[in-house]
Design a protein around this motif. Sequence first.
Motif, PDB file in Angstrom:
ATOM      1  N   LYS A   1    -112.031 -88.540   2.538  1.00 17.42           N
ATOM      2  CA  LYS A   1    -113.440 -88.931   2.641  1.00 17.42           C
ATOM      3  C   LYS A   1    -114.282 -88.345   1.509  1.00 17.42           C
TER       4      LYS A   1
ATOM      5  N   LEU B   1    -119.127 -85.938  10.306  1.00 23.35           N
ATOM      6  CA  LEU B   1    -117.744 -86.045   9.836  1.00 23.35           C
ATOM      7  C   LEU B   1    -116.851 -85.040  10.555  1.00 23.35           C
ATOM      8  N   LEU B   2    -117.365 -83.836  10.749  1.00 23.18           N
ATOM      9  CA  LEU B   2    -116.604 -82.806  11.459  1.00 23.18           C
ATOM     10  C   LEU B   2    -116.335 -83.222  12.900  1.00 23.18           C
TER      11      LEU B   2
ATOM     12  N   GLU C   1    -107.663 -84.530   7.810  1.00 27.04           N
ATOM     13  CA  GLU C   1    -108.433 -85.688   8.259  1.00 27.04           C
ATOM     14  C   GLU C   1    -109.658 -85.989   7.389  1.00 27.04           C
ATOM     15  N   LEU C   2    -110.137 -84.995   6.647  1.00 28.23           N
ATOM     16  CA  LEU C   2    -111.351 -85.209   5.846  1.00 28.23           C
ATOM     17  C   LEU C   2    -111.091 -85.427   4.354  1.00 28.23           C
TER      18      LEU C   2
ATOM     19  N   ARG D   1    -116.836 -79.145   1.152  1.00 27.68           N
ATOM     20  CA  ARG D   1    -116.207 -80.244   0.424  1.00 27.68           C
ATOM     21  C   ARG D   1    -115.159 -79.715  -0.558  1.00 27.68           C
TER      22      ARG D   1
ATOM     23  N   LEU E   1    -108.450 -80.206   9.876  1.00 28.18           N
ATOM     24  CA  LEU E   1    -109.716 -80.626   9.300  1.00 28.18           C
ATOM     25  C   LEU E   1    -109.514 -81.106   7.860  1.00 28.18           C
TER      26      LEU E   1
ATOM     27  N   VAL F   1    -113.223 -85.157  13.611  1.00 27.02           N
ATOM     28  CA  VAL F   1    -111.919 -84.486  13.578  1.00 27.02           C
ATOM     29  C   VAL F   1    -111.497 -84.156  15.003  1.00 27.02           C
TER      30      VAL F   1
END
Length: 203
Positions: free
Chosen positions: A130, A73-74, A126-127, A98, A123, A77
């Motif tokens: 999720k 996931l990182l 964009e996360l 998280r 970060l 980014v």
Amino acid sequence: MIAFIRGTVADLEENSVIVETSGTGYEIYMTGTDLSRIHTGQEVIIHTYFQVREDAVSLFGFLSKDDLKMFKLLLGVNGVGPKAALGVLSGISSDDLRFAVLSDDVRTISKAPGIGKKTAQKLILELKDKFQLQDAFELKVAHQQENNTENTGEVSDGRQEAVEALTALGYSSSDALRAVRGVTDVPADDVEGLLRAALKNLS
């Protein structure tokens, strides 16, 4: 793609481990946390990410599938490469990351090696969509049970109840989490006290 490697720890380097399997030694870059949990001669299963570039072929690995998932996931980014992603997970556990993302905690994320304030903000942006707060709590509890460790106090069951109560009152998950984490002088199992103090933080 190499999904995982099972073998014997042949050697430990500063940032990597050499795992021997079927007569071949694989160098796998890992977080300092994971490296501290293994020792020479130990049988291990390491979940891996295989990177191929024009100038290099590298393996990055983790003891848990959850950490590997977070690593991927990182990498999604913009501006975060494998080494930076590994640096983030060296300084922050997947569980804490998280919660940091959900609570817009730029300060915690920017403490990771190679991650400045702007990258931390990107970060989070964009996360954030999720992750779900309830999922984050459930994963943390599951990991604590797997590791048979005591709760650190950062996110306790009492605090979870307080966050859930605040979200039921209409506050956003991130605001509720930030408010509860900002309460430091109330016992973690005092839900009513946590709620009162958190509401003051939100006022």
